[in-house]
Scaffold this motif. Structure first.
Motif, PDB file in Angstrom:
ATOM      1  N   ILE A  30       0.842  -1.198   0.000  1.00  0.00           N
ATOM      2  CA  ILE A  30       0.000   0.000   0.000  1.00  0.00           C
ATOM      3  C   ILE A  30       0.878   1.249   0.000  1.00  0.00           C
ATOM      4  N   ALA A  31       1.940   1.255   0.784  1.00  0.00           N
ATOM      5  CA  ALA A  31       2.856   2.401   0.794  1.00  0.00           C
ATOM      6  C   ALA A  31       3.457   2.615  -0.595  1.00  0.00           C
ATOM      7  N   ILE A  32       3.791   1.533  -1.286  1.00  0.00           N
ATOM      8  CA  ILE A  32       4.323   1.648  -2.651  1.00  0.00           C
ATOM      9  C   ILE A  32       3.275   2.244  -3.583  1.00  0.00           C
ATOM     10  N   ILE A  33       2.035   1.786  -3.468  1.00  0.00           N
ATOM     11  CA  ILE A  33       0.947   2.334  -4.286  1.00  0.00           C
ATOM     12  C   ILE A  33       0.803   3.830  -4.036  1.00  0.00           C
ATOM     13  N   VAL A  41       5.699   3.877 -14.042  1.00  0.00           N
ATOM     14  CA  VAL A  41       6.394   2.594 -14.042  1.00  0.00           C
ATOM     15  C   VAL A  41       6.410   2.053 -15.474  1.00  0.00           C
ATOM     16  N   PRO A  42       7.590   1.983 -16.102  1.00  0.00           N
ATOM     17  CA  PRO A  42       7.657   1.477 -17.477  1.00  0.00           C
ATOM     18  C   PRO A  42       7.057   0.067 -17.579  1.00  0.00           C
ATOM     19  N   PHE A  47      -0.223   1.098 -12.973  1.00  0.00           N
ATOM     20  CA  PHE A  47       0.053   0.953 -11.536  1.00  0.00           C
ATOM     21  C   PHE A  47       0.220   2.319 -10.882  1.00  0.00           C
ATOM     22  N   GLY A  48      -0.294   2.456  -9.658  1.00  0.00           N
ATOM     23  CA  GLY A  48      -0.098   3.672  -8.868  1.00  0.00           C
ATOM     24  C   GLY A  48      -1.351   4.522  -8.795  1.00  0.00           C
TER      25      GLY A  48
END
Length: 108
Positions: A30-33, A41-42, A47-48
Motif C-alpha cells: 500500500i505504501a508503494i501504491i 512505471v515502465p 500501476f499507482g
C-alpha cells in the motif's frame, strides 16, 4: 472487532523484497501504491495513483485523491479493504496532500 492498520507513503522507509509476513507485505504494498504516480512505471503504466487531482482546489483534490486511493488499493492490493482515508497537511508546504489510509487485512 477486526484490527485495522494505518499506512502512508512515508512508511516506505526500506523496501523488503519477498516479505513473508502478510501484514507487513500488505502495508508495504500500500505504501508503494501511495508513493507511485500512475504512468511512472515502465511497462506497468496503470500501476499507482492517478494524478488528476493536481492543480485542483483543495476540497476537490481531496475527494479525487480519496477516490484514486480506494480504487488503486482495490485493484493492486486485494488483500486489503480500505476503511478510511484522511489527509495530513504540511505547514511548510501548503497545498500538499498526504493521505493516511486505514485498512483491514482480509483473511487475517
Amino acid at each position: 472487532m477486526e484490527q485495522t492498520y494505518k499506512v502512508n507513503a512515508m512508511d516506505l522507509k526500506r523496501l523488503r523484497l519477498l516479505e513473508m509476513e502478510t501484514v507487513a507485505s500488505v502495508l508495504q504494498n500500500i505504501a508503494i501504491i501511495l508513493k507511485t504516480p500512475k504512468g511512472s512505471v515502465p511497462m506497468y503504466r496503470e500501476f499507482g495513483l492517478s494524478q488528476s487531482f493536481l492543480d485542483r482546489p483543495m476540497p476537490v483534490a481531496e475527494v479525487m485523491l480519496r477516490v484514486a486511493v480506494k480504487e488503486a488499493i482495490e485493484r493492486w492490493e486485494p488483500r486489503a479493504e480500505v476503511v478510511d482515508v484522511v489527509f495530513t497537511g504540511n505547514a511548510s508546504n501548503p497545498g500538499e496532500l498526504n493521505p493516511i489510509v486505514e485498512v483491514k487485512i482480509i483473511g487475517e
